[in-house]
Design a protein around this motif. Structure first.
Motif, PDB file in Angstrom:
ATOM      1  N   SER A  83      43.318  47.627  53.514  1.00 22.94           N
ATOM      2  CA  SER A  83      43.579  49.048  53.766  1.00 22.94           C
ATOM      3  C   SER A  83      44.614  49.656  52.818  1.00 22.94           C
ATOM      4  N   GLN A  84      45.410  48.834  52.127  1.00 27.94           N
ATOM      5  CA  GLN A  84      46.521  49.360  51.343  1.00 27.94           C
ATOM      6  C   GLN A  84      46.263  49.412  49.846  1.00 27.94           C
ATOM      7  N   MET A  85      45.601  48.374  49.345  1.00 23.57           N
ATOM      8  CA  MET A  85      45.551  48.188  47.891  1.00 23.57           C
ATOM      9  C   MET A  85      44.898  49.362  47.175  1.00 23.57           C
ATOM     10  N   GLY A  86      43.865  49.963  47.785  1.00 20.88           N
ATOM     11  CA  GLY A  86      43.189  51.093  47.150  1.00 20.88           C
ATOM     12  C   GLY A  86      44.125  52.275  46.951  1.00 20.88           C
ATOM     13  N   GLY A  97      46.371  36.289  47.014  1.00 17.72           N
ATOM     14  CA  GLY A  97      47.013  35.005  47.271  1.00 17.72           C
ATOM     15  C   GLY A  97      47.114  34.664  48.741  1.00 17.72           C
ATOM     16  N   ARG A  98      46.245  35.255  49.559  1.00 20.98           N
ATOM     17  CA  ARG A  98      46.285  34.993  51.006  1.00 20.98           C
ATOM     18  C   ARG A  98      45.646  33.652  51.365  1.00 20.98           C
ATOM     19  N   THR A  99      44.604  33.263  50.599  1.00 24.05           N
ATOM     20  CA  THR A  99      43.810  32.091  50.962  1.00 24.05           C
ATOM     21  C   THR A  99      44.336  30.861  50.236  1.00 24.05           C
ATOM     22  N   GLY A 122      50.978  39.740  45.071  1.00 25.56           N
ATOM     23  CA  GLY A 122      51.169  41.187  45.061  1.00 25.56           C
ATOM     24  C   GLY A 122      51.911  41.651  43.821  1.00 25.56           C
ATOM     25  N   PHE A 123      51.804  42.963  43.548  1.00 26.40           N
ATOM     26  CA  PHE A 123      52.453  43.547  42.377  1.00 26.40           C
ATOM     27  C   PHE A 123      53.813  44.143  42.733  1.00 26.40           C
ATOM     28  N   GLY A 124      54.059  44.349  44.022  1.00 26.34           N
ATOM     29  CA  GLY A 124      55.271  45.035  44.437  1.00 26.34           C
ATOM     30  C   GLY A 124      55.024  46.528  44.579  1.00 26.34           C
ATOM     31  N   GLY A 125      53.997  46.888  45.357  1.00 29.26           N
ATOM     32  CA  GLY A 125      53.723  48.299  45.633  1.00 29.26           C
ATOM     33  C   GLY A 125      53.151  49.020  44.429  1.00 29.26           C
ATOM     34  N   PRO A 126      52.924  50.358  44.576  1.00 30.30           N
ATOM     35  CA  PRO A 126      52.336  51.135  43.485  1.00 30.30           C
ATOM     36  C   PRO A 126      53.192  51.125  42.221  1.00 30.30           C
ATOM     37  N   CYS A 186      33.175  42.269  65.439  1.00 26.67           N
ATOM     38  CA  CYS A 186      33.294  42.080  63.997  1.00 26.67           C
ATOM     39  C   CYS A 186      33.702  43.393  63.354  1.00 26.67           C
ATOM     40  N   LYS A 187      33.882  43.348  62.053  1.00 27.35           N
ATOM     41  CA  LYS A 187      34.207  44.579  61.337  1.00 27.35           C
ATOM     42  C   LYS A 187      33.091  44.894  60.348  1.00 27.35           C
ATOM     43  N   ASN A 188      33.005  46.147  59.979  1.00 30.66           N
ATOM     44  CA  ASN A 188      31.868  46.587  59.175  1.00 30.66           C
ATOM     45  C   ASN A 188      32.089  46.239  57.705  1.00 30.66           C
ATOM     46  N   THR A 244      38.546  45.383  46.028  1.00 32.83           N
ATOM     47  CA  THR A 244      39.076  44.713  47.223  1.00 32.83           C
ATOM     48  C   THR A 244      38.145  44.947  48.410  1.00 32.83           C
ATOM     49  N   HIS A 245      38.345  44.141  49.412  1.00 34.63           N
ATOM     50  CA  HIS A 245      37.484  44.163  50.597  1.00 34.63           C
ATOM     51  C   HIS A 245      37.546  45.532  51.288  1.00 34.63           C
ATOM     52  N   PRO A 246      36.437  45.974  51.886  1.00 30.77           N
ATOM     53  CA  PRO A 246      36.466  47.271  52.576  1.00 30.77           C
ATOM     54  C   PRO A 246      37.581  47.380  53.613  1.00 30.77           C
ATOM     55  N   SER A 302      41.411  39.311  36.492  1.00 31.15           N
ATOM     56  CA  SER A 302      41.220  39.513  37.937  1.00 31.15           C
ATOM     57  C   SER A 302      42.540  39.268  38.648  1.00 31.15           C
ATOM     58  N   SER A 303      42.708  39.965  39.759  1.00 27.55           N
ATOM     59  CA  SER A 303      43.909  39.781  40.563  1.00 27.55           C
ATOM     60  C   SER A 303      43.517  39.427  41.991  1.00 27.55           C
ATOM     61  N   LEU A 304      44.135  38.377  42.503  1.00 28.25           N
ATOM     62  CA  LEU A 304      43.926  37.972  43.899  1.00 28.25           C
ATOM     63  C   LEU A 304      45.243  38.137  44.644  1.00 28.25           C
TER      64      LEU A 304
HETATM   65  N1  LIG Z   1      41.258  42.524  54.891  1.00 26.02           N
HETATM   66  C1  LIG Z   1      40.141  41.814  54.898  1.00 26.02           C
HETATM   67  O1  LIG Z   1      39.368  41.827  55.868  1.00 26.02           O
HETATM   68  C2  LIG Z   1      39.759  40.969  53.704  1.00 26.02           C
HETATM   69  C3  LIG Z   1      38.585  40.204  53.745  1.00 26.02           C
HETATM   70  C4  LIG Z   1      38.220  39.450  52.617  1.00 26.02           C
HETATM   71  C5  LIG Z   1      39.023  39.482  51.496  1.00 26.02           C
HETATM   72  N2  LIG Z   1      40.155  40.248  51.500  1.00 26.02           N
HETATM   73  C6  LIG Z   1      40.973  40.267  50.275  1.00 26.02           C
HETATM   74  O2  LIG Z   1      42.268  39.810  50.570  1.00 26.02           O
HETATM   75  C7  LIG Z   1      43.240  40.592  49.893  1.00 26.02           C
HETATM   76  C8  LIG Z   1      44.342  41.004  50.854  1.00 26.02           C
HETATM   77  O3  LIG Z   1      43.789  41.749  51.918  1.00 26.02           O
HETATM   78  P1  LIG Z   1      44.694  42.751  52.770  1.00 26.02           P
HETATM   79  O4  LIG Z   1      43.858  43.229  53.901  1.00 26.02           O
HETATM   80  O5  LIG Z   1      46.039  42.158  53.025  1.00 26.02           O
HETATM   81  O6  LIG Z   1      44.867  43.938  51.683  1.00 26.02           O
HETATM   82  P2  LIG Z   1      45.763  45.268  51.686  1.00 26.02           P
HETATM   83  O7  LIG Z   1      46.261  45.565  53.054  1.00 26.02           O
HETATM   84  O8  LIG Z   1      44.978  46.315  50.995  1.00 26.02           O
HETATM   85  O9  LIG Z   1      46.954  44.862  50.732  1.00 26.02           O
HETATM   86  C9  LIG Z   1      48.255  44.488  51.195  1.00 26.02           C
HETATM   87  C10 LIG Z   1      49.066  44.070  49.988  1.00 26.02           C
HETATM   88  O10 LIG Z   1      48.535  42.854  49.433  1.00 26.02           O
HETATM   89  C11 LIG Z   1      48.601  42.905  48.016  1.00 26.02           C
HETATM   90  N3  LIG Z   1      47.233  42.830  47.488  1.00 26.02           N
HETATM   91  C12 LIG Z   1      46.069  43.147  48.105  1.00 26.02           C
HETATM   92  N4  LIG Z   1      45.023  42.890  47.325  1.00 26.02           N
HETATM   93  C13 LIG Z   1      45.528  42.403  46.171  1.00 26.02           C
HETATM   94  C14 LIG Z   1      44.948  41.933  44.969  1.00 26.02           C
HETATM   95  N5  LIG Z   1      43.601  41.904  44.790  1.00 26.02           N
HETATM   96  N6  LIG Z   1      45.779  41.501  43.987  1.00 26.02           N
HETATM   97  C15 LIG Z   1      47.120  41.523  44.156  1.00 26.02           C
HETATM   98  N7  LIG Z   1      47.728  41.939  45.284  1.00 26.02           N
HETATM   99  C16 LIG Z   1      46.944  42.368  46.272  1.00 26.02           C
HETATM  100  C17 LIG Z   1      49.309  44.186  47.661  1.00 26.02           C
HETATM  101  O11 LIG Z   1      50.685  43.847  47.609  1.00 26.02           O
HETATM  102  P3  LIG Z   1      51.713  44.647  46.647  1.00 26.02           P
HETATM  103  O12 LIG Z   1      51.960  45.945  47.326  1.00 26.02           O
HETATM  104  O13 LIG Z   1      52.899  43.748  46.591  1.00 26.02           O
HETATM  105  O14 LIG Z   1      51.049  44.803  45.305  1.00 26.02           O
HETATM  106  C18 LIG Z   1      49.006  45.064  48.845  1.00 26.02           C
HETATM  107  O15 LIG Z   1      49.945  46.106  49.034  1.00 26.02           O
HETATM  108  C19 LIG Z   1      42.501  41.756  49.242  1.00 26.02           C
HETATM  109  O16 LIG Z   1      42.522  41.578  47.844  1.00 26.02           O
HETATM  110  C20 LIG Z   1      41.095  41.698  49.779  1.00 26.02           C
HETATM  111  O17 LIG Z   1      40.112  41.977  48.819  1.00 26.02           O
HETATM  112  C21 LIG Z   1      40.546  40.968  52.569  1.00 26.02           C
END
Ligand SMILES: NC(=O)c1ccc[n+]([C@@H]2O[C@H](COP(=O)([O-])OP(=O)(O)OC[C@H]3O[C@@H](n4cnc5c(N)ncnc54)[C@H](OP(=O)(O)O)[C@@H]3O)[C@@H](O)[C@H]2O)c1
Length: 255
Positions: free
Chosen positions: A82-85, A38-40, A54-58, A200-202, A77-79, A34-36
């Motif tokens: 917006s970027q990771m997908g 690291g925000r929390t 993060g992995f450093g982009g695609p 809120c968000k959906n 990843t969470h709906p 699994s990959s997180l």
């Molecule tokens: N946004 C929300 O509302 C929300 C709510 C609950 C949980 N989360 C979780 O928090 C994480 C970050 O959310 P975000 O909105 O910042 O995502 P994001 O905009 O899709 O991603 C931004 C960057 O964070 C890194 N990243 C995101 N998810 C990752 C993962 N699972 N493992 C490794 N790197 C990851 C990637 O960095 P690199 O380009 O360097 O690889 C990605 O380009 C997600 O995994 C998501 O599931 C988000």
């Protein structure tokens, strides 16, 4: 360390990501990582192996998939991530790796709901500025800034971790809480605090939909941000569907 078994990478940080890891760890012939992001601070760790950050982009993700001999990726990843997908779609296309999107269905408005569906927080703040006197912001800590200039609105801001820094609000109270929240508890909160608007968000799912049912009972409008666009990939709505997809994609796993 030799990595003979095919690897499955779960892009997680969600209820579904944790559940999928728990369901597949220990399956014969499969390595689950699994990959997180690291925000929390102090994240809950999933079953099985876990990497954080993060992995450093695609390109970085593609390099990781090759080095770690990952045969399939589940983007759980969470709906609103917006970027990771998009990164996952590009990296999997570049490396020939199978990719599944696991995403819980979005909430849908029903009879008695008063939803204002918006595309972003700027649009949400414009509506809140017009209709609210005491709004509940049920948002993440990076999502509240657009509401700070609304001096005439009181805010109850509910989130898991405190924002750092906290934007300057004229009238705001921070409520640190982690779901799930029951409908009855949400009803009591909205009624006792005299909340007249929810933002809120959906996200979908049952852990935080109690506020929507409570809002319906109280006739309170909801400013609902719609989900961001996603790449067109195979899709599973439940963990069970994702398990079936993984078993099919990695045929060596024991049934
Ligand atoms: N946004 C929300 O509302 C929300 C709510 C609950 C949980 N989360 C979780 O928090 C994480 C970050 O959310 P975000 O909105 O910042 O995502 P994001 O905009 O899709 O991603 C931004 C960057 O964070 C890194 N990243 C995101 N998810 C990752 C993962 N699972 N493992 C490794 N790197 C990851 C990637 O960095 P690199 O380009 O360097 O690889 C990605 O380009 C997600 O995994 C998501 O599931 C988000």
């Amino acid at each position: 360390m030799p990595q003979a078994e095919p690897g499955l990478l779960i892009l997680g940080g969600t209820t579904e990501g944790y559940a999928l890891a728990a369901a597949l760890v220990g399956a014969a012939g499969l390595r689950v990582v699994s990959s997180l992001a690291g925000r929390t601070a102090n994240p809950r760790l999933p079953a099985g192996a876990c990497r954080i950050g993060g992995f450093g982009g695609p390109e970085g993700l593609a390099a990781y998939l090759r080095e770690s001999r990952i045969a399939a990726v589940v983007d759980a990843t969470h709906p609103f991530a917006s970027q990771m997908g998009w990164n996952a779609a590009a990296a999997c296309a570049a490396t020939g790796t199978s990719l599944l999107r696991l995403e819980r269905p979005a909430w849908q408005p029903g009879p008695g709901d008063h939803w204002h569906v918006v595309a972003d927080w700027t649009e949400a703040a414009e509506i809140v500025g017009r209709i609210a006197r005491h709004a509940l912001l049920a948002l993440g800590r990076q999502e509240i800034g657009a509401f700070a200039p609304l001096d005439h609105v009181r805010f109850l801001i509910r989130m898991v971790d405190p924002p750092d820094p906290m934007p300057r609000f004229a009238q705001a109270e921070l409520l640190l809480a982690r779901g799930p929240f029951t409908e009855d508890a949400e009803y009591a909160l909205l009624r006792d605090r005299r909340i007249d608007t929810i933002v809120c968000k959906n996200s979908g799912g049952s852990a935080t939909d109690g506020k929507l049912a409570a809002a319906r009972r109280l006739g309170i409008p909801v400013v609902m941000r719609r989900r961001p666009a996603r790449p067109d990939t195979p899709h599973a709505a439940t963990v069970a569907e994702a398990v079936a997809w993984v078993r099919g994609a990695l045929g060596s796993i024991a049934a």
